[in-house]
Write a protein that holds these residues in place. Structure first.
Motif, PDB file in Angstrom:
ATOM      1  N   LEU A  22       0.905  -1.070   0.176  1.00 28.84           N
ATOM      2  CA  LEU A  22      -0.139  -0.087  -0.088  1.00 28.84           C
ATOM      3  C   LEU A  22       0.805   1.211  -0.079  1.00 28.84           C
ATOM      4  O   LEU A  22       0.408   2.181  -0.181  1.00 28.84           O
ATOM      5  N   GLU A  23       2.182   1.185   0.360  1.00 30.50           N
ATOM      6  CA  GLU A  23       3.072   2.229   0.334  1.00 30.50           C
ATOM      7  C   GLU A  23       3.741   2.570  -0.997  1.00 30.50           C
ATOM      8  O   GLU A  23       4.205   3.760  -1.094  1.00 30.50           O
ATOM      9  N   ASP A  24       3.598   1.823  -1.837  1.00 26.96           N
ATOM     10  CA  ASP A  24       4.114   1.983  -3.259  1.00 26.96           C
ATOM     11  C   ASP A  24       2.908   2.571  -4.311  1.00 26.96           C
ATOM     12  O   ASP A  24       1.981   2.070  -4.062  1.00 26.96           O
ATOM     13  N   PRO A  25       3.437   3.389  -4.891  1.00 29.56           N
ATOM     14  CA  PRO A  25       2.496   3.978  -6.163  1.00 29.56           C
ATOM     15  C   PRO A  25       2.188   2.727  -7.089  1.00 29.56           C
ATOM     16  O   PRO A  25       2.789   1.980  -7.292  1.00 29.56           O
ATOM     17  N   LEU A  26       1.010   2.970  -7.592  1.00 22.29           N
ATOM     18  CA  LEU A  26       0.533   1.851  -8.694  1.00 22.29           C
ATOM     19  C   LEU A  26       1.589   2.073  -9.860  1.00 22.29           C
ATOM     20  O   LEU A  26       2.110   3.252 -10.412  1.00 22.29           O
ATOM     21  N   HIS A  27       1.910   0.884 -10.492  1.00 17.06           N
ATOM     22  CA  HIS A  27       2.899   0.957 -11.539  1.00 17.06           C
ATOM     23  C   HIS A  27       2.047   1.241 -12.652  1.00 17.06           C
ATOM     24  O   HIS A  27       1.191   0.897 -13.159  1.00 17.06           O
ATOM     25  N   GLU A  28       2.912   2.176 -13.636  1.00 12.07           N
ATOM     26  CA  GLU A  28       2.151   2.795 -14.527  1.00 12.07           C
ATOM     27  C   GLU A  28       0.644   3.311 -14.161  1.00 12.07           C
ATOM     28  O   GLU A  28       0.001   3.546 -15.241  1.00 12.07           O
ATOM     29  N   GLY A  29       0.444   3.761 -13.112  1.00 10.39           N
ATOM     30  CA  GLY A  29      -0.633   4.460 -12.809  1.00 10.39           C
ATOM     31  C   GLY A  29      -1.710   3.440 -12.618  1.00 10.39           C
ATOM     32  O   GLY A  29      -2.978   3.952 -12.581  1.00 10.39           O
ATOM     33  N   GLU A  30      -1.763   2.040 -12.565  1.00 10.15           N
ATOM     34  CA  GLU A  30      -2.727   1.006 -12.948  1.00 10.15           C
ATOM     35  C   GLU A  30      -2.666  -0.186 -12.160  1.00 10.15           C
ATOM     36  O   GLU A  30      -3.731  -0.881 -11.822  1.00 10.15           O
ATOM     37  N   PHE A  31      -1.341  -0.730 -12.102  1.00  7.49           N
ATOM     38  CA  PHE A  31      -1.077  -1.980 -11.455  1.00  7.49           C
ATOM     39  C   PHE A  31      -0.550  -1.788 -10.332  1.00  7.49           C
ATOM     40  O   PHE A  31       0.715  -1.103  -9.839  1.00  7.49           O
ATOM     41  N   PRO A  32      -1.225  -2.445  -9.233  1.00 10.25           N
ATOM     42  CA  PRO A  32      -0.726  -2.397  -7.802  1.00 10.25           C
ATOM     43  C   PRO A  32       0.661  -3.130  -7.579  1.00 10.25           C
ATOM     44  O   PRO A  32       0.729  -4.161  -8.351  1.00 10.25           O
ATOM     45  N   VAL A  33       1.548  -2.803  -6.762  1.00 14.22           N
ATOM     46  CA  VAL A  33       2.664  -3.198  -6.653  1.00 14.22           C
ATOM     47  C   VAL A  33       2.617  -4.112  -5.645  1.00 14.22           C
ATOM     48  O   VAL A  33       1.962  -4.149  -4.567  1.00 14.22           O
ATOM     49  N   TYR A  34       3.321  -5.532  -5.447  1.00 12.91           N
ATOM     50  CA  TYR A  34       3.047  -6.491  -4.555  1.00 12.91           C
ATOM     51  C   TYR A  34       4.316  -6.579  -3.792  1.00 12.91           C
ATOM     52  O   TYR A  34       5.619  -6.723  -4.504  1.00 12.91           O
ATOM     53  N   LYS A  35       4.503  -7.037  -2.622  1.00 16.07           N
ATOM     54  CA  LYS A  35       5.800  -7.607  -1.932  1.00 16.07           C
ATOM     55  C   LYS A  35       5.647  -8.881  -1.846  1.00 16.07           C
ATOM     56  O   LYS A  35       4.333  -9.737  -1.610  1.00 16.07           O
ATOM     57  N   TRP A  36       6.692  -9.667  -2.510  1.00 11.83           N
ATOM     58  CA  TRP A  36       6.320 -11.140  -2.476  1.00 11.83           C
ATOM     59  C   TRP A  36       7.578 -11.901  -2.303  1.00 11.83           C
ATOM     60  O   TRP A  36       8.665 -11.304  -1.811  1.00 11.83           O
TER      61      TRP A  36
END
Length: 122
Positions: A22-36
């Motif tokens: 939740l602390e990372d911005p969306l990738h290219e404004g639309e894709f959520p970033v995940y910690k994995w």
């Protein structure tokens, strides 16, 4: 994965975990970033996990080529890689055994952005 060494059969399990960052911005404004993460453990016949370092000397994970240092070679159990990213992909794994007469084993694990996923390869 099941392997035989001098008449002994051993199994391993790959575990992937993912949570939306939740602390990372969306990738290219639309894709959520995940910690994995992905990790590998030995698996006993009863399904419990064990430290496989007495029969595995190292595990090499091959991540998507967009990652800096996409090949990660780990020599300490539980052989874990932690990263962040926005897309699912296949992770290559090469297992090198402590017994040099046993051939290396290679497989692919699908990274899914599910909370927890287990992969057993036979």
């Amino acid at each position: 994965m099941t392997t035989r060494t001098k008449g002994v059969t051993k199994s391993v399990v790959f575990i992937t975990k993912a949570i939306e960052s939740l602390e990372d911005p969306l990738h290219e404004g639309e894709f959520p970033v995940y910690k994995w993460s992905i990790q590998m453990w030995g698996e006993r016949e009863d399904g419990s996990w064990e430290d496989p370092s007495y029969y595995i000397s190292r595990v090499a994970f091959e991540l998507h080529p967009s990652f800096t240092k996409s090949r990660r070679v780990l020599a300490v159990a539980p052989y874990t890689v932690r990263e962040k990213g926005w897309g699912e992909f296949e992770i290559g794994a090469e297992i090198v055994f402590t017994d040099p007469s046993v051939p290396h084993f290679q497989t692919q694990i699908q990274l899914l952005f599910d909370p927890v996923s287990e992969s057993r390869v036979t």
